[in-house]
Design a protein around this motif. Structure first.
Motif, PDB file in Angstrom:
ATOM      1  N   CYS A 353      42.507  28.794  48.246  1.00  0.00           N
ATOM      2  CA  CYS A 353      41.527  28.247  49.183  1.00  0.00           C
ATOM      3  C   CYS A 353      41.376  26.733  49.019  1.00  0.00           C
ATOM      4  O   CYS A 353      40.760  26.075  49.858  1.00  0.00           O
ATOM      5  N   GLY A 354      41.930  26.208  47.921  1.00  0.00           N
ATOM      6  CA  GLY A 354      41.913  24.760  47.749  1.00  0.00           C
ATOM      7  C   GLY A 354      40.564  24.179  47.338  1.00  0.00           C
ATOM      8  O   GLY A 354      40.345  22.993  47.439  1.00  0.00           O
ATOM      9  N   ASP A 355      39.649  25.030  46.897  1.00  0.00           N
ATOM     10  CA  ASP A 355      38.328  24.527  46.524  1.00  0.00           C
ATOM     11  C   ASP A 355      37.838  25.239  45.266  1.00  0.00           C
ATOM     12  O   ASP A 355      37.283  26.333  45.327  1.00  0.00           O
ATOM     13  N   GLY A 356      38.071  24.585  44.114  1.00  0.00           N
ATOM     14  CA  GLY A 356      37.713  25.190  42.834  1.00  0.00           C
ATOM     15  C   GLY A 356      36.227  25.428  42.680  1.00  0.00           C
ATOM     16  O   GLY A 356      35.789  26.449  42.160  1.00  0.00           O
ATOM     17  N   LYS A 357      35.439  24.471  43.141  1.00  0.00           N
ATOM     18  CA  LYS A 357      33.990  24.585  42.978  1.00  0.00           C
ATOM     19  C   LYS A 357      33.465  25.823  43.706  1.00  0.00           C
ATOM     20  O   LYS A 357      32.683  26.593  43.149  1.00  0.00           O
ATOM     21  N   SER A 358      33.915  26.014  44.978  1.00  0.00           N
ATOM     22  CA  SER A 358      33.460  27.196  45.713  1.00  0.00           C
ATOM     23  C   SER A 358      33.973  28.470  45.073  1.00  0.00           C
ATOM     24  O   SER A 358      33.258  29.468  44.976  1.00  0.00           O
ATOM     25  N   ALA A 359      35.233  28.439  44.623  1.00  0.00           N
ATOM     26  CA  ALA A 359      35.796  29.628  43.973  1.00  0.00           C
ATOM     27  C   ALA A 359      34.956  29.981  42.753  1.00  0.00           C
ATOM     28  O   ALA A 359      34.616  31.150  42.516  1.00  0.00           O
ATOM     29  N   SER A 360      34.590  28.965  41.974  1.00  0.00           N
ATOM     30  CA  SER A 360      33.774  29.186  40.788  1.00  0.00           C
ATOM     31  C   SER A 360      32.394  29.741  41.168  1.00  0.00           C
ATOM     32  O   SER A 360      31.899  30.678  40.534  1.00  0.00           O
ATOM     33  N   ASN A 361      31.797  29.189  42.223  1.00  0.00           N
ATOM     34  CA  ASN A 361      30.483  29.681  42.652  1.00  0.00           C
ATOM     35  C   ASN A 361      30.543  31.139  43.095  1.00  0.00           C
ATOM     36  O   ASN A 361      29.692  31.944  42.720  1.00  0.00           O
ATOM     37  N   TRP A 362      31.542  31.458  43.912  1.00  0.00           N
ATOM     38  CA  TRP A 362      31.648  32.852  44.383  1.00  0.00           C
ATOM     39  C   TRP A 362      31.895  33.800  43.222  1.00  0.00           C
ATOM     40  O   TRP A 362      31.345  34.896  43.173  1.00  0.00           O
ATOM     41  N   LEU A 363      32.721  33.361  42.281  1.00  0.00           N
ATOM     42  CA  LEU A 363      32.985  34.228  41.124  1.00  0.00           C
ATOM     43  C   LEU A 363      31.722  34.436  40.307  1.00  0.00           C
ATOM     44  O   LEU A 363      31.378  35.561  39.936  1.00  0.00           O
ATOM     45  N   GLN A 364      31.030  33.335  40.026  1.00  0.00           N
ATOM     46  CA  GLN A 364      29.862  33.461  39.152  1.00  0.00           C
ATOM     47  C   GLN A 364      28.701  34.168  39.836  1.00  0.00           C
ATOM     48  O   GLN A 364      28.019  34.984  39.227  1.00  0.00           O
ATOM     49  N   GLN A 365      28.478  33.818  41.114  1.00  0.00           N
ATOM     50  CA  GLN A 365      27.284  34.370  41.760  1.00  0.00           C
ATOM     51  C   GLN A 365      27.498  35.772  42.304  1.00  0.00           C
ATOM     52  O   GLN A 365      26.588  36.581  42.320  1.00  0.00           O
ATOM     53  N   ASP A 366      28.692  36.049  42.783  1.00  0.00           N
ATOM     54  CA  ASP A 366      28.890  37.337  43.453  1.00  0.00           C
ATOM     55  C   ASP A 366      29.777  38.291  42.668  1.00  0.00           C
ATOM     56  O   ASP A 366      29.401  39.426  42.412  1.00  0.00           O
ATOM     57  N   VAL A 367      30.958  37.810  42.275  1.00  0.00           N
ATOM     58  CA  VAL A 367      31.898  38.724  41.625  1.00  0.00           C
ATOM     59  C   VAL A 367      31.395  39.142  40.243  1.00  0.00           C
ATOM     60  O   VAL A 367      31.345  40.333  39.929  1.00  0.00           O
ATOM     61  N   LEU A 368      30.977  38.173  39.415  1.00  0.00           N
ATOM     62  CA  LEU A 368      30.526  38.528  38.067  1.00  0.00           C
ATOM     63  C   LEU A 368      29.303  39.431  38.120  1.00  0.00           C
ATOM     64  O   LEU A 368      29.163  40.352  37.326  1.00  0.00           O
ATOM     65  N   ARG A 369      28.420  39.166  39.079  1.00  0.00           N
ATOM     66  CA  ARG A 369      27.235  40.019  39.186  1.00  0.00           C
ATOM     67  C   ARG A 369      27.636  41.447  39.543  1.00  0.00           C
ATOM     68  O   ARG A 369      27.135  42.409  38.972  1.00  0.00           O
ATOM     69  N   HIS A 370      28.583  41.546  40.489  1.00  0.00           N
ATOM     70  CA  HIS A 370      29.052  42.876  40.868  1.00  0.00           C
ATOM     71  C   HIS A 370      29.685  43.585  39.660  1.00  0.00           C
ATOM     72  O   HIS A 370      29.428  44.773  39.417  1.00  0.00           O
TER      73      HIS A 370
END
Lengths: 492, 96
Positions: A353-370
């Motif tokens: 996706c070319g955007d590390g910051k967003s990837a990190s946010n989605w991982l931390q906020q959504d994926v890790l929580r799941h």
């Protein structure tokens, strides 16, 4: 009196079980959890005349860990007998390493992401390869006072990692353990499971008290029986206070007649340490070379080849993620601490996706929580990295709002498929620009008060229209609605 | 180099041996003789001689990490002086 300055001095001895299939000196399985005494043979049950043969894989894993800990690997190493009597040690000695360990003089750098202390380098005195003992079981049969012994664990390969007394607080000790465990997990040498005893910690602690001219050291205490990193921290905090109070009362210090190293056990329920048996002096173990095992030599090429195969380790990985993906040190730390698989997933998402910051946010906020809520791991996560990357791209392009993006993610977790399919099934479509303008115009005509507010400069009033717009068409992008309404109102 | 009575008592304790007064006396002199005999080695000039770490000169005998069948539990427990169906039994472990 209180307030005297002192320094806490902590050194840790960590034993980790190496992840081999068979034991260190025989080919019995080292798998945890088998029925008692079903994984033993004459070698590991200490029958007279049985002869040990070193496990190649155990030696390789030990070397891998030692090199990961920046240790020197001497060319020549041998094993020794450490003599003591205990019912879970059937030979009457532990085969360990004394004066020529397989590795020495390494270090592990630790830092606190929350900034409680500066980055520190903790020295590693040595890491050596030795065998584990068996287990004493509690007798549940009434009226019998015997202890029961299970020798399955006997002979399981252990790496003993001895740090320098370089830690200055219980919190530092905990960070050291966390970093050590992470490193060993990245190196894939041990599962480091504390509940199953794959990682065990003993701590040596005392205080250096500043008194005008003298530097006074309190007697060294070895603390055992700590079953979690949290317990290690608590036990050390307790021990620091206890030693300081005891010193104030008695003045007893290291070097006084009759002062020897004391062993104390941590009682997690009572949250205190209790005295245990006096520890035998090191010379009392009467170490001597193990005549039944041959020494091992390591060549420079072997060390080079192991070093080349270590893979990227946590410290280097944090730096690289922060640099290449513009992450904060905190975010890089969170991702790396989740383990190599999660980092691989992150890299796949961020690169696509070319955007590390967003990837990190989605991982931390959504994926890790799941993952946390469902108790699963990233390996079992149903959404491939490329789909999460496409989802992030869709949010970027405005095709999805963040909240609709979350709906898509939930849909992907349950149903699989691609982002495009999920959007279609959820009825999410991009709203045509002229359609959106028409909708906004209708809303403005129906709300003259808001138009008047906007025209008088209260642009916030447009917010009320966003909700109405979403009510009429759930696919509209709130930012677009806001922007168009402001533009149209100004033209009205 | 002699050996003191205290040395013998300490070594016996480490080896969990219970010695009578007569045995302590006999062993103090016998073990002392052994040490005196071995002490002759210290007369040798070992300047420049590398310390020997192991009596055998062979190195690097290692086995592949492949599981082989363990012994039958019944068979392995049959040597124990005290046992039950699954475990060795020993006098109660004190402490810890």
């Amino acid at each position: 009196m209180s307030g005297t300055a002192y320094t806490t001095v902590i050194g840790l001895e960590v034993h980790v079980q190496l992840d081999t299939r068979s034991k260190l000196f025989c080919r019995c399985s080292s798998q945890f959890g088998a029925p008692p005494n079903t994984q033993t043979c004459p070698v590991c049950s200490g029958q007279p005349g049985a002869l040990p043969v070193m496990n190649l894989r155990a030696y390789e894993l030990a070397m891998r860990a030692a090199i990961g800990l920046n240790c020197e690997i001497p060319q020549f190493t041998k094993w020794d007998r450490k003599n003591y009597f205990y019912p879970d040690l059937p030979k009457g000695f532990q085969t360990s390493q004394f004066d020529l360990p397989m590795s020495q003089d390494g270090y592990l750098d630790i830092s606190d992401p929350e900034g409680a202390f500066e980055e520190r380098r903790i020295g590693i005195i040595r890491a050596h390869l030795e065998e584990d003992a068996g287990k004493s079981l509690h007798d549940e049969e009434a009226g019998k006072a015997d202890s029961r012994i299970d020798l399955n664990r006997c002979g399981t390969p252990l790496l003993e990692i001895v740090s320098q007394p370089d830690m200055r607080s219980a919190a530092e000790a905990r960070v050291y353990l966390t970093e050590l465990k992470l490193l060993l997990t990245y190196l894939e040498v041990s599962d480091c499971n504390m509940q199953e005893g794959s990682l065990r910690v003993d701590a040596n602690v005392n205080l250096h008290i500043d008194r005008e001219e003298d530097l006074i050291a309190t007697p060294i205490v070895e603390v055992k029986n700590m079953n979690s990193f949290r317990a290690v921290q608590r036990a050390l905090e307790y021990e620091v206070e206890r030693q300081y109070e005891l010193w104030q009362q008695t003045g007893r210090k290291l070097g006084d007649v009759g002062v020897t190293k004391e062993t104390r056990g941590w009682d997690d329920e009572a949250q205190l340490t209790r005295a245990q048996r006096g520890k035998e002096e090191s010379s009392d173990y009467r170490y001597f070379p193990e005549p039944d095992l041959l020494p091992v030599t390591a060549t420079g090429e072997m060390v080079q080849s192991v070093r080349a195969g270590l893979g990227e380790l946590p410290a280097a990985l944090r730096t690289r993620l922060a640099r290449e993906y513009q992450l904060s040190p905190y975010d890089a730390d969170v991702l790396v601490n989740q383990g190599r698989s999660l980092v691989d997933y992150f890299v796949a998402v961020a690169d696509r996706c070319g955007d590390g910051k967003s990837a990190s946010n989605w991982l931390q906020q959504d994926v890790l929580r799941h993952l946390k809520e469902t108790g699963t791991t990233i390996e079992a996560f149903a959404v491939p990295g490329e789909q999460l990357a496409d989802l992030i791209s869709a949010v970027h392009s405005g095709a999805l709002t963040t909240s609709r993006g979350r709906e898509v993610l939930t849909h992907l977790i349950s149903n699989g498929g691609t982002v495009a399919q999920a959007m279609q099934q959820l009825g999410i479509e991009e709203v045509d620009q002229s359609e959106l303008e028409e909708l906004c115009r209708e809303l403005l005509i129906a709300n003259p008060k808001i138009v008047a507010d906007i025209q008088s400069g209260k642009t916030k009033a447009a917010g009320a229209l966003v909700g109405q717009a979403k009510g009429k068409n759930p696919n509209v992008n709130p930012h677009d609605v806001q922007r168009i309404c402001l533009k149209l109102a100004a033209e009205m | 180099m002699g050996l003191s009575r205290e040395d013998v008592i300490k070594v016996a304790q480490l080896a969990r041996l219970e010695l009578s007064e007569a045995e302590i006396a006999a062993l103090t002199s016998q073990l002392g003789d052994v040490l005196t005999y071995i002490e002759q080695l210290s007369k040798l000039d070992t300047e420049g001689v590398e310390p020997m770490a192991h009596a055998v000169e062979m190195v690097n005998v290692l086995a592949e990490d492949v599981i082989e069948e363990s012994f039958d539990r019944e068979q392995i427990l049959s040597n124990a002086p005290s046992r039950d169906d699954t475990c060795y039994r020993v006098p109660p472990v004190l402490g810890e």
